[in-house]
Design a protein around this motif. Structure first.
Motif, mmCIF file in Angstrom:
data_model
loop_
_atom_site.group_PDB
_atom_site.id
_atom_site.type_symbol
_atom_site.label_atom_id
_atom_site.label_comp_id
_atom_site.label_asym_id
_atom_site.label_seq_id
_atom_site.Cartn_x
_atom_site.Cartn_y
_atom_site.Cartn_z
ATOM 1 N N ILE A 8 0.197 -0.918 -0.606
ATOM 2 C CA ILE A 8 -0.308 0.413 0.571
ATOM 3 C C ILE A 8 0.876 1.368 0.228
ATOM 4 N N GLY A 9 0.797 2.410 -1.281
ATOM 5 C CA GLY A 9 0.958 3.254 -1.270
ATOM 6 C C GLY A 9 0.787 4.126 -0.879
ATOM 7 N N ALA A 10 1.203 5.885 -1.237
ATOM 8 C CA ALA A 10 0.246 7.170 -0.931
ATOM 9 C C ALA A 10 1.388 8.209 -1.872
ATOM 10 N N PHE A 11 -0.136 8.672 -2.214
ATOM 11 C CA PHE A 11 0.475 10.258 -2.890
ATOM 12 C C PHE A 11 0.571 11.236 -1.773
ATOM 13 N N ILE A 12 1.904 11.689 -1.885
ATOM 14 C CA ILE A 12 2.556 12.554 -0.785
ATOM 15 C C ILE A 12 2.676 14.049 -1.767
ATOM 16 N N SER A 13 2.383 14.637 -2.034
ATOM 17 C CA SER A 13 3.063 15.677 -3.016
ATOM 18 C C SER A 13 2.689 17.153 -1.669
ATOM 19 N N PRO A 14 4.290 18.322 -2.580
ATOM 20 C CA PRO A 14 4.473 19.118 -0.991
ATOM 21 C C PRO A 14 2.502 20.330 -1.884
ATOM 22 N N GLY A 15 2.037 20.355 -0.556
ATOM 23 C CA GLY A 15 0.830 21.341 -0.419
ATOM 24 C C GLY A 15 2.290 22.730 -0.280
ATOM 25 N N LYS A 16 1.385 23.708 0.462
ATOM 26 C CA LYS A 16 2.288 24.984 0.686
ATOM 27 C C LYS A 16 2.991 24.981 1.168
ATOM 28 N N SER A 17 3.353 23.662 2.467
ATOM 29 C CA SER A 17 4.536 23.477 3.295
ATOM 30 C C SER A 17 5.368 22.594 2.224
ATOM 31 N N LEU A 18 6.733 22.645 2.121
ATOM 32 C CA LEU A 18 7.322 21.929 1.993
ATOM 33 C C LEU A 18 7.846 20.855 3.095
ATOM 34 N N GLU A 19 8.115 21.545 4.452
ATOM 35 C CA GLU A 19 8.922 20.860 5.856
ATOM 36 C C GLU A 19 7.437 20.603 5.810
ATOM 37 N N ARG A 20 6.278 20.746 6.399
ATOM 38 C CA ARG A 20 5.302 19.947 6.497
ATOM 39 C C ARG A 20 5.020 18.601 5.686
ATOM 40 N N THR A 21 5.311 18.512 4.918
ATOM 41 C CA THR A 21 5.618 17.893 3.507
ATOM 42 C C THR A 21 6.181 16.387 4.640
ATOM 43 N N GLY A 315 -8.706 19.509 2.180
ATOM 44 C CA GLY A 315 -9.237 20.002 2.721
ATOM 45 C C GLY A 315 -9.444 18.691 3.666
ATOM 46 N N THR A 316 -9.079 17.657 3.566
ATOM 47 C CA THR A 316 -9.513 16.649 4.761
ATOM 48 C C THR A 316 -8.457 15.777 5.600
ATOM 49 N N ASP A 317 -7.899 15.549 6.769
ATOM 50 C CA ASP A 317 -7.194 15.074 7.712
ATOM 51 C C ASP A 317 -6.823 14.000 7.263
ATOM 52 N N TYR A 318 -5.316 14.600 6.064
ATOM 53 C CA TYR A 318 -3.925 13.228 5.349
ATOM 54 C C TYR A 318 -3.460 12.282 6.387
ATOM 55 N N ASP A 319 -2.759 13.097 7.179
ATOM 56 C CA ASP A 319 -2.449 12.089 8.073
ATOM 57 C C ASP A 319 -3.078 11.186 9.583
ATOM 58 N N SER A 320 -4.322 11.574 9.355
ATOM 59 C CA SER A 320 -5.286 10.470 9.985
ATOM 60 C C SER A 320 -5.680 9.259 9.208
ATOM 61 N N ALA A 321 -6.020 10.048 7.536
ATOM 62 C CA ALA A 321 -5.860 9.172 7.635
ATOM 63 C C ALA A 321 -4.904 7.811 6.359
ATOM 64 N N LEU A 322 -3.869 8.420 6.297
ATOM 65 C CA LEU A 322 -2.894 7.566 6.962
ATOM 66 C C LEU A 322 -2.482 6.662 7.485
ATOM 67 N N GLU A 323 -2.956 6.864 9.212
ATOM 68 C CA GLU A 323 -2.699 6.307 10.037
ATOM 69 C C GLU A 323 -3.637 4.989 9.915
ATOM 70 N N ALA A 324 -5.569 5.357 9.333
ATOM 71 C CA ALA A 324 -5.771 4.395 9.257
ATOM 72 C C ALA A 324 -5.346 3.241 8.504
ATOM 73 N N VAL A 325 -5.814 3.585 7.074
ATOM 74 C CA VAL A 325 -4.689 3.011 6.280
ATOM 75 C C VAL A 325 -4.172 1.956 6.676
ATOM 76 N N ALA A 326 -2.787 2.702 7.540
ATOM 77 C CA ALA A 326 -1.904 1.756 8.104
ATOM 78 C C ALA A 326 -2.297 0.506 8.619
ATOM 79 N N GLU A 327 -3.649 0.768 9.277
ATOM 80 C CA GLU A 327 -3.754 -1.277 9.855
ATOM 81 C C GLU A 327 -4.587 -1.918 8.889
ATOM 82 N N LEU A 328 -4.269 -1.911 7.886
ATOM 83 C CA LEU A 328 -4.480 -2.503 6.729
ATOM 84 C C LEU A 328 -2.739 -3.314 6.044
ATOM 85 N N ILE A 329 -1.619 -2.773 6.395
ATOM 86 C CA ILE A 329 -0.356 -2.457 6.134
ATOM 87 C C ILE A 329 -0.146 -4.549 6.682
ATOM 88 N N ALA A 330 0.126 -5.338 6.182
ATOM 89 C CA ALA A 330 0.138 -6.503 6.727
ATOM 90 C C ALA A 330 1.909 -6.673 7.539
#
Length: 330
Positions: A8-21, A315-330
């Motif tokens: 399972i991968g993730a698209f992570i592209s810089p938004g306004k803040s590269l540091e936050r990315t 406009g949604t909480d992507y960090d929380s989504a990452l943590e939720a999907v991580a539950e599916l990673i074997a």
């Protein structure tokens, strides 16, 4: 298709803040995601961005999702990708695509004439350069480049962005993976997988030799209607591009595209967005509570995707989504 490389991968592209990315890349790395892909849009350069990702991560694969072939010559693309691969310890995945006429002409002053033939020539030139071989003759992308005093990883993965059956068959013939965006599971099952398999068989390759990466837009939210509205806004440019329109119509969303066109022709953007139905959005994305997000990932896997790759609904909480999907990673 069950290639050796799948996860399972993730698209992570810089938004306004590269540091936050970069913090988000570290989070995905720590959560066990297989890959982080950076899109190539009218912002930061995706390949340069991956060097920054490599500097803050340890194990996650790093890829472009995708960089247009008309933005760099094969020699320059190969040099850049090989440098990132070396710096990251062999974690680079080079995702390439023909992009779209409006982008290619307005950004790079180039022309898409025969996209499948142009992609074939470009990808084969890259493959030869990585292997230290003479690139094949090409009218569109001629090059005699070879590394000197340096050897690239000969099997550096090349993934091709594909939507049409012809491009999908080419991908099965010559690439290590296919990258899909806005492809709903039914299109993947009925068109993508059979077409890629045709290409594999034509080249005498094993089905285990290719990775099927599909973007899965997700929003972990208690307000799914607001998230759908944000997703509709994000889809406006894609619903206006011929390659995506053809694929969406073939997926059974012809009424949605017709309604979108009617709204845009009338200068009514809200009407155009409203035509992109909940049915279409819920097929493409996972929007809502954790169960809805998990179900979307499983839906893509069941369709034949080996590497579902989640992406954020703006406009949604992507960090929380990452943590939720991580539950599916074997």
């Amino acid at each position: 298709m069950n290639p050796a490389v799948a996860g399972i991968g993730a698209f992570i592209s810089p938004g306004k803040s590269l540091e936050r990315t970069l913090d988000r890349v570290k989070l995905a790395d720590g959560l066990g995601f297989d890959a982080a892909y950076a899109t190539h849009i009218a912002g930061r350069d995706s390949l340069t961005t991956l060097m920054a990702y490599a500097s803050v991560s340890e194990r996650i694969r790093l890829g472009t999702g995708v960089v247009p072939i008309f933005s760099r010559t094969p020699a320059t693309m190969a040099q850049t990708a090989a440098t990132i691969d070396e710096y990251s310890g062999g974690r680079m995945v080079l995702g390439i695509g023909v992009s779209h006429r409006v982008t290619v002409e307005n950004w790079h002053g180039q022309k898409i004439d025969k996209p499948v033939s142009q992609m074939r020539d470009y990808a084969l030139a890259l493959r030869a350069i990585f292997r230290g071989e003479d690139p094949p003759e090409s009218e569109r992308f001629p090059t005699k480049f070879k590394f000197m005093g340096y050897s690239a990883r000969p099997d550096l993965p090349i993934y091709i962005a594909a939507l049409s059956p012809n491009m999908l068959r080419l991908t099965g013939e010559i690439a290590d993976g296919v990258m899909l965006w806005l492809c709903c599971p039914s299109y993947i099952r009925d068109t993508v997988i059979p077409s890629v398999r045709e290409g594999l068989e034509r080249a005498g390759r094993s089905p285990e030799g290719i990775d099927v990466v599909a973007a899965v837009p997700v929003a972990l939210t208690e307000d799914p209607e607001e998230a759908r509205n944000r997703f509709r806004q994000d889809l406006i440019p894609y619903a206006s591009l011929p390659f995506y329109r053809t694929m969406l119509e073939a997926s059974g969303f012809g009424d949605e595209i017709a309604g979108f066109d009617e709204g845009m022709a009338a200068g009514d953007v809200e009407k155009a967005k409203a035509a992109l139905s909940d049915r279409m959005l819920d097929e493409l994305a996972g929007i809502g509570e954790k169960d809805a997000v998990h179900a979307a990932v499983r839906r893509y896997r069941d369709a034949g995707v080996t590497s579902p790759c989640i992406g954020a609904v703006p406009g949604t909480d992507y960090d929380s989504a990452l943590e939720a999907v991580a539950e599916l990673i074997a």
